[in-house]
Design an enzyme around this catalytic site. Structure first.
Site, PDB file in Angstrom:
ATOM      1  N   LYS A  65       0.819  -1.222   0.000  1.00  0.00           N
ATOM      2  CA  LYS A  65       0.000   0.000   0.000  1.00  0.00           C
ATOM      3  C   LYS A  65       0.854   1.274   0.000  1.00  0.00           C
ATOM      4  O   LYS A  65       0.429   2.301  -0.517  1.00  0.00           O
ATOM      5  CB  LYS A  65      -0.974  -0.013   1.179  1.00  0.00           C
ATOM      6  N   ALA A 131      -3.353   0.320   8.810  1.00  0.00           N
ATOM      7  CA  ALA A 131      -4.796   0.061   8.894  1.00  0.00           C
ATOM      8  C   ALA A 131      -5.500   1.200   9.619  1.00  0.00           C
ATOM      9  O   ALA A 131      -6.589   1.633   9.223  1.00  0.00           O
ATOM     10  CB  ALA A 131      -5.051  -1.266   9.597  1.00  0.00           C
TER      11      ALA A 131
END
Length: 278
Positions: A65, A131
């Protein structure tokens, strides 16, 4: 046939090809979606090859990511603040647009699937990694009253407070380590740590849950996670895992690519039944 993919390493476990296949079937979209195992040291090369061959969009999962953030030519404001990209789209000019749909996926699962109204709620977010970064902005924009970010190292949690401070002026943001947690009562506790992957649990004191509280683990598994079992023992009114978030963030990506919003409830039910069947 339009081509899409999900990049990760490992990737064989990914539910994304199934989810997007069901979305395409439901909405009548002509598209192909596959999983691509990218080398850990060359996400850029793998992604560039896919887009140069005509790929139109991709999802990105662990551990890429941050690589996807760097790979993107343009970023959405929420991806820039999150510091991570999980959705890529090729524009008409050939530039790659990076977005982050994780947070909106969480908020939609909480509000639409679980019937939890976030407005005015006191929220505890466990963990300060990628996250957590992805979900903070949508939570604030949903109108929560208070957000505490707790992490093993409080400095990382404090950095997130600084990044998101002022985004929602009415919301109170604070940070601390596990030891800073006391019997403050929270309406929503989100576990964004990786502890559930190893069968562990952050050191949480008793008395964190307010009456009617929801405890939500961003991870999902066939069995209840250690965090979910802890919450049940603490008397949580509602306990949930992150399978709905997975489906909802995928639906947001699908909408960005195709400008058609799929219905998620049936897909989530099919995925849950499949998961439980092993």
């Amino acid at each position: 046939m339009d081509h899409y993919a999900v990049f990760g390493n490992p990737i064989a476990h990914s539910k994304s090809p199934q989810i997007h296949g069901w979305f395409a079937e439901q909405t009548g979209q002509q598209m192909d979606y596959r999983a691509i195992l990218a080398p850990e040291d060359d996400f850029e090369g793998s992604a560039r090859q896919f887009f140069d061959a005509g790929g139109l969009g991709a999802n990105v999962t662990v551990p890429f990511k941050l690589d996807a953030l760097v790979f993107s030519d343009q970023l959405s404001p929420r991806a820039r603040r999150a510091g991570a990209v999980n959705t890529l789209q090729k524009g008409k000019n050939g530039e790659i647009y990076g977005d982050n749909t994780d947070g909106i996926g969480l908020v939609r699962d909480l509000s639409d699937n679980l019937g939890f109204n976030l407005r005015g709620k006191r929220v505890l977010l466990l963990g300060a990694g990628g996250a957590s970064r992805g979900v903070i902005e949508p939570l604030l924009k949903a109108g929560i009253a208070r957000l505490k970010i707790a992490n093993r190292t409080p400095e990382k949690a404090q950095q997130l407070v600084q990044i998101f401070h002022g985004l929602q002026p009415d919301a109170e943001l604070s940070a601390g380590n596990w030891a800073s947690l006391n019997a403050s009562q929270y309406d929503l506790i989100l576990n964004a740590t990786s502890a559930s992957l190893s069968g562990d649990l952050p050191p949480l004191p008793d008395g964190l849950l307010a009456a009617g509280a929801l405890a939500y683990d961003l991870m999902y598994a066939r069995q209840a996670t250690p965090f979910m079992r802890w919450a049940e023992a603490q008397g949580a009114a509602q306990v949930a895992d992150g399978l709905g978030m997975l489906v909802e963030q995928a639906a947001e990506a699908f909408f960005l690519w195709r400008q058609v919003r799929p219905q998620t409830s049936g897909v989530l039910q099919r995925l849950r039944e499949q998961l439980m069947a092993g």
